[in-house]
Design a protein around this motif. Structure first.
Motif, PDB file in Angstrom:
ATOM      1  N   TRP A  68     -16.282 -30.640  24.301  1.00 43.23           N
ATOM      2  CA  TRP A  68     -17.211 -29.843  23.506  1.00 43.23           C
ATOM      3  C   TRP A  68     -16.518 -29.194  22.309  1.00 43.23           C
ATOM      4  O   TRP A  68     -17.078 -29.141  21.216  1.00 43.23           O
TER       5      TRP A  68
ATOM      6  N   THR B 204     -22.341 -23.867  23.292  1.00 47.40           N
ATOM      7  CA  THR B 204     -22.991 -23.361  22.083  1.00 47.40           C
ATOM      8  C   THR B 204     -22.325 -23.927  20.839  1.00 47.40           C
ATOM      9  O   THR B 204     -22.999 -24.354  19.888  1.00 47.40           O
TER      10      THR B 204
ATOM     11  N   ILE C 233     -26.319 -23.538  28.464  1.00 46.67           N
ATOM     12  CA  ILE C 233     -26.434 -22.236  27.775  1.00 46.67           C
ATOM     13  C   ILE C 233     -27.456 -21.366  28.483  1.00 46.67           C
ATOM     14  O   ILE C 233     -27.225 -20.171  28.727  1.00 46.67           O
TER      15      ILE C 233
ATOM     16  N   GLN D 270     -20.790 -21.324  28.314  1.00 48.05           N
ATOM     17  CA  GLN D 270     -21.776 -20.972  27.307  1.00 48.05           C
ATOM     18  C   GLN D 270     -21.193 -21.071  25.904  1.00 48.05           C
ATOM     19  O   GLN D 270     -21.807 -21.649  25.000  1.00 48.05           O
ATOM     20  N   ASP D 271     -19.991 -20.538  25.695  1.00 44.91           N
ATOM     21  CA  ASP D 271     -19.400 -20.553  24.358  1.00 44.91           C
ATOM     22  C   ASP D 271     -19.053 -21.976  23.913  1.00 44.91           C
ATOM     23  O   ASP D 271     -19.278 -22.349  22.760  1.00 44.91           O
TER      24      ASP D 271
ATOM     25  N   LEU E  61     -23.302 -27.667  20.563  1.00 40.72           N
ATOM     26  CA  LEU E  61     -24.711 -27.835  20.201  1.00 40.72           C
ATOM     27  C   LEU E  61     -24.932 -27.521  18.728  1.00 40.72           C
ATOM     28  O   LEU E  61     -25.609 -28.268  18.016  1.00 40.72           O
ATOM     29  N   PHE E  62     -24.320 -26.428  18.251  1.00 37.81           N
ATOM     30  CA  PHE E  62     -24.538 -26.044  16.862  1.00 37.81           C
ATOM     31  C   PHE E  62     -23.853 -27.016  15.913  1.00 37.81           C
ATOM     32  O   PHE E  62     -24.434 -27.415  14.895  1.00 37.81           O
TER      33      PHE E  62
ATOM     34  N   THR F  11     -28.254 -32.746  23.974  1.00 36.28           N
ATOM     35  CA  THR F  11     -29.004 -31.504  24.165  1.00 36.28           C
ATOM     36  C   THR F  11     -29.510 -31.358  25.600  1.00 36.28           C
ATOM     37  O   THR F  11     -29.724 -30.243  26.072  1.00 36.28           O
TER      38      THR F  11
ATOM     39  N   ARG G  79     -28.176 -27.513  26.337  1.00 39.06           N
ATOM     40  CA  ARG G  79     -29.136 -26.413  26.373  1.00 39.06           C
ATOM     41  C   ARG G  79     -29.305 -25.837  27.779  1.00 39.06           C
ATOM     42  O   ARG G  79     -29.331 -24.603  27.943  1.00 39.06           O
TER      43      ARG G  79
ATOM     44  N   LEU H 194     -18.181 -20.301  15.440  1.00 38.93           N
ATOM     45  CA  LEU H 194     -18.433 -20.640  16.847  1.00 38.93           C
ATOM     46  C   LEU H 194     -17.308 -21.490  17.426  1.00 38.93           C
ATOM     47  O   LEU H 194     -16.866 -21.277  18.559  1.00 38.93           O
TER      48      LEU H 194
END
Length: 392
Positions: A253, A329, A384, A325-326, A332-333, A377, A381, A308
């Motif tokens: 990631w 995120t 997260i 989560q970090d 994903l972004f 996703t 998602r 991020l």
């Protein structure tokens, strides 16, 4: 057990400008001139990889996270992110950057974190020099639930070891790799990670490439009753689900996203050039407020992605790894931003930028592929959301 990736403090929130600049200059000099041609030919260039890996003095890209005592760069995670960002920006070649990142991070760090002393001493120095390439299937970076099944059963009495059977595709570096990181499932439950040498009997390697990331060497593994010794186990038997797999997901990631930050910066520069050169209905496009707003939006997405990504990378340097989560995120972004920036750059640069030789066209195609890897996703998602709800 999770081994910190850096023994000294590393700055959080931004990359190392000198690392990024050195990698960008090297990649711009040795990789960018042939990027479009290699993409057209679906060609992996071993000499190019060797030059990137062995750059001295400078940012040898094959083993930045390998300790210096084992021949690596001994860099922090944030410095490594900066190297990969610079590679993406300078080379303008997402496929090459992916291949380098998979070898330099996804294949080396699990060995550093969970390898036995013998495994670390055998593999890591030659990986750090670029003499041995490690490969990983992108199907296995998010755990067994998303991967084609590879099964492991105990070897025959008297021989010991394990017998592995199954197939894996999307193996980044497969055709040129010396060894492979493979996670296999046991009949009675649990999963174990293995390091398989290319010479393992029963291991077949075939070229098999997706339509995108054409300059990466892609392969498919067929494991037809591969017998591997007990010392091929990476970590503990049955422990991959809590050891190698979570680490591999976080590494994917974060570090597979880093080159895309560089690619996005290159795309914004191309968009700026396009706005400065184009005329629409007889007027310079640079005078159009809509074009200026689009440029501002693209630049903003780059900076948000940077924040991020480097926040997540910095957590590796704090003695562990990012929260799920970090890390999710950030991925994903960045994946969404890469598509948006490529599309925005295409609108501003005009029809000539849509030819297959142009970065904008190649980046748009590869960004679609990038968005589907790392679980896409459908995985990111829920990860997260689960973290927000206190469920994982």
């Amino acid at each position: 057990m999770v081994v910190p990736l850096e023994l000294k403090p590393a700055p959080q929130g931004s990359g190392d400008p000198s690392s990024a600049a050195a990698a960008r200059e090297l990649a711009e000099r040795v990789a960018r001139p042939t990027a479009a041609e290699r993409d057209r030919d679906h060609r992996w260039d071993p000499a190019l990889f060797a030059e990137l890996a062995g750059a001295r003095p400078g940012p040898g890209l094959a083993g930045p996270l390998v300790p210096r005592a084992l021949g690596g760069g001994g860099l922090s995670a944030t410095q490594t992110c900066a190297l990969l960002e610079g590679l993406g920006e300078g080379a303008r070649d997402p496929g090459l950057a992916l291949a380098v990142g998979v070898h330099a991070v996804l294949a080396t760090v699990p060995l550093r974190a969970f390898g036995s002393p013998r495994q670390r001493e055998r593999y890591l120095p030659l990986m750090a020099s670029g003499d041995w390439i490690g490969a990983v299937s992108l199907r296995q970076t998010q755990g067994a639930a998303l991967a084609p099944t590879v099964t492991a059963r105990p070897g025959t009495p008297g021989l010991g070891g394990w017998v592995l059977t199954g197939e894996l595709d999307l193996v980044a570096g497969g055709p040129v790799a010396h060894h492979f990181l493979v996670v296999a499932t046991h009949d009675g439950g649990g999963r174990t990670a293995f390091v398989l040498d290319r010479s393992t009997p029963g291991l077949l390697i075939a070229e098999s490439a997706p339509a995108a990331m054409r300059t990466c060497a892609w392969g498919r593994l067929v494991l037809d009753g591969c017998h591997v010794p007990d010392d091929a186990v990476l970590g503990s038997v049955g422990g991959a689900g809590t050891e190698v797999e979570p680490l591999l997901a976080s590494l994917d990631w974060v570090f597979s996203s880093a080159p895309w930050l560089g690619v996005m910066r290159a795309l914004v520069r191309d968009a700026v050039d396009g706005v400065g050169e184009r005329r629409v209905f007889g007027r310079p496009l640079v005078h159009a407020q809509s074009a200026r707003f689009t440029l501002a939006d693209l630049a903003t997405r780059c900076e948000l992605a940077s924040g991020l990504l480097y926040r997540a990378a910095g957590q590796f340097d704090s003695g562990g790894r990012p929260t799920r989560q970090d890390a999710a995120t950030a991925r994903l972004f960045v994946a969404a931003a890469a598509r948006t920036v490529a599309e925005g750059a295409a609108r501003l640069s005009g029809p000539l930028a849509l030819t297959s030789d142009h970065l904008i066209a190649r980046a748009h195609r590869d960004a679609l592929f990038f968005a589907e890897t790392g679980g896409g996703t459908e995985v990111l998602r829920p990860v997260i959301a689960a973290s927000l709800l206190g469920l994982g």
